[in-house]
Write an enzyme that holds these catalytic residues in place. Structure first.
Site, short mmCIF file in Angstrom:
data_model
loop_
_atom_site.label_atom_id
_atom_site.label_comp_id
_atom_site.label_asym_id
_atom_site.label_seq_id
_atom_site.Cartn_x
_atom_site.Cartn_y
_atom_site.Cartn_z
CG HIS B 57 35.86 -2.81 19.52
ND1 HIS B 57 36.96 -2.20 20.07
CD2 HIS B 57 35.74 -2.32 18.26
CE1 HIS B 57 37.48 -1.37 19.18
NE2 HIS B 57 36.77 -1.44 18.07
CG HIS B 219 39.78 1.79 17.09
ND1 HIS B 219 38.89 2.81 17.29
CD2 HIS B 219 39.06 0.69 16.77
CE1 HIS B 219 37.66 2.35 17.08
NE2 HIS B 219 37.74 1.06 16.78
#
Lengths: 332, 332
Positions: B57, B219
């Site tokens: 991320h 995700h």
């Protein structure tokens, strides 16, 4: 390619609107919709720094407008040169009596349009001098350095030129410092996947899965060779080799390293790559004084990475360390 | 998917190495290879701010370690929670006697591991309190807010919590400020393409060309619906609608807007999108006090965008404006 746009033919206009509304601390509109100037400019008598280039490389070029950086930018269509009129209006926007340094990249369209703009600027009483970045070692042999393209090393040229102007250098001094920055800089890129210009709608070129193109240009210009994809370590070696071959970075020298993603490369991969570059340079006794790692000069959503290395002397070291503030580069 | 890595199973280790070597001004290693602490930390008696989460991320989570931001971070595998041991070691690294605020996102693994870490930290004499971010309106209805995931609003929570700690708030005060930040924040994302975890080697999920997934998680967690791809203007409307429906952002309110790309989205598209969000909020008489537009919280090379809106009161306005310096966010 799924995109976040309105009209594919108006992406540049629409994006400029967003930049201006999001960042009044950096951008001020001018009468030319394709020219933005630094909104925080105060210093009369400072050499004006301008640049310009095609869109799709964000944060380049406009992201380097800011404090101690670029004063005005000419904005082209995606992957296309700004017009001569835009370059001229950027020169006018940046001039405050001390002349304008036009620091841009070596592309046919930009060369032609800058030349035309300078003619008109000169007629209007503005002194403009240029530095043409040609840091890409993959684009021509060292014997034809004048044919080489400018790539991410341009950011270091803007940083040095902007700092020199902020320090009160005159036009010849700014030009000399920016020219030294690019003379001391070498870059190369690898492409791992292609990109799609919104108005075209299909990939600009093609890179096979499992392969990478060494020396690819910022617009997908063909590189030196297509090879099976390497590990980050091997890539660092493969890319550093032609840079070191230029004979500029002898043991004991101090350098700035700039690693830029081409748009879609995950940030973590840029750091995996950087760690390898750092190891290799250390082994060659080349000291990294400062590094920049991130998406500094992109090609839409291309996967890939560029490596730029600039050798420092006392003057460049002082100038690279001067604080700067722009969308693409903040340095305290 | 062509990648710039060495061993697919060691991408996190290799990336951490790169972060540490590139940024000694931010990162200091600890005895736990999955915990980094802020190298510039000086202030004894300051509440320690920690967070943690899966890798992939970037710049989240470690990119928010820095001045007036996060003091230590626990780093997980790609898209996986850090271990309880890593959270514990981050707590230990960040504690200087005034307790630790653990500000993290609402995911099952993180919840479990933070809970275990707190038990051990408490036994070791460290007071830890938590704020669990749940800003994603797409992940559960308002009536089940405790089930909602934390997404890019976490960055605003860290900014507020970090500023409160820097201002000398005690632990309860920091927790209250960070909790208010996330209570006042709503986020939603759209996905336009998938991403590939290096060790898996094939896309994590699939998004058809010409479609987009509204409400997708960081995700690839399924969103609310898959719809034909919209223009940037329509996307802004579609995404702002559920955020405004929460009843938090009444006319006259002041907000912070954070627009983050998911990794592969060209920066220009983020600004095209932001211009639309700004227009819509202005029409609703909601004033944007500050905006952040860029790749702040990504999902490897996913294409897409997230929108976070946080309502300000006098305290949050003061705290959001405090300077900060980290890899992912520099504010003067």
């Amino acid at each position: 390619m799924n995109r976040i746009i309105n009209d594919p033919d108006l992406v540049v206009e629409d994006a400029i609107e967003g930049y201006v509304v999001a960042h009044p601390e950096f951008f001020e509109k001018t009468d030319n919709s394709r020219v933005l100037k630094y909104s925080g400019s105060e210093k009369k008598g400072k050499v004006g720094i301008i640049t310009g280039g095609g869109s799709g490389h964000e944060p380049a070029f406009l992201g380097y407008v800011g404090k101690n950086m670029v004063d005005a930018v000419a904005i082209g269509e995606i992957f296309s040169s700004p017009t001569a009129g835009a370059f001229l209006d950027a020169m006018k926007a940046a001039d405050s009596g001390a002349g304008v340094a036009c620091l841009y990249g070596n592309y046919a369209g930009d060369n032609m349009n800058v030349k035309m703009a300078i003619k008109k600027a000169t007629a209007a009483g503005i002194t403009v001098k240029t530095v043409v970045a040609n840091d890409d070692v993959a684009s021509a042999p060292a014997s034809e350095k004048e044919k080489r393209r400018g790539v991410a090393g341009e950011i270091l040229m803007w940083k040095i030129g902007g700092a020199a102007a902020a320090e009160g250098y005159d036009l010849d001094g700014v030009i000399a410092a920016a020219q030294k920055a690019i003379n001391n800089c070498r870059s190369i890129g690898v492409g791992l996947s292609s990109c799609t210009i919104p108005a075209v709608g299909k990939p600009n070129f093609h890179i096979e899965k499992g392969t990478m193109e060494l020396g690819i240009g910022h617009h997908g210009e063909p590189g030196i060779k297509v090879v099976p994809i390497e590990t980050a370590k091997e890539m660092a070696e493969t890319m550093l080799h032609p840079i070191m071959e230029e004979g500029l970075f002898e043991p004991g020298s101090e350098v700035v390293v700039l690693v830029s993603g081409l748009g879609a490369t995950p940030v973590m991969e840029l750091y995996i790559y950087y760690a390898e570059v750092e190891r290799l340079l250390k082994a060659k006794n080349v000291k990294i004084h400062r590094c920049y790692v991130g998406n500094y000069f992109t090609s839409l959503e291309m996967m890939g990475v560029t490596l730029s290395v600039m050798k420092l002397d006392a003057e460049l070291k002082k100038l690279i360390d001067i604080p700067a503030r722009s969308l693409g580069l903040v340095q305290e």
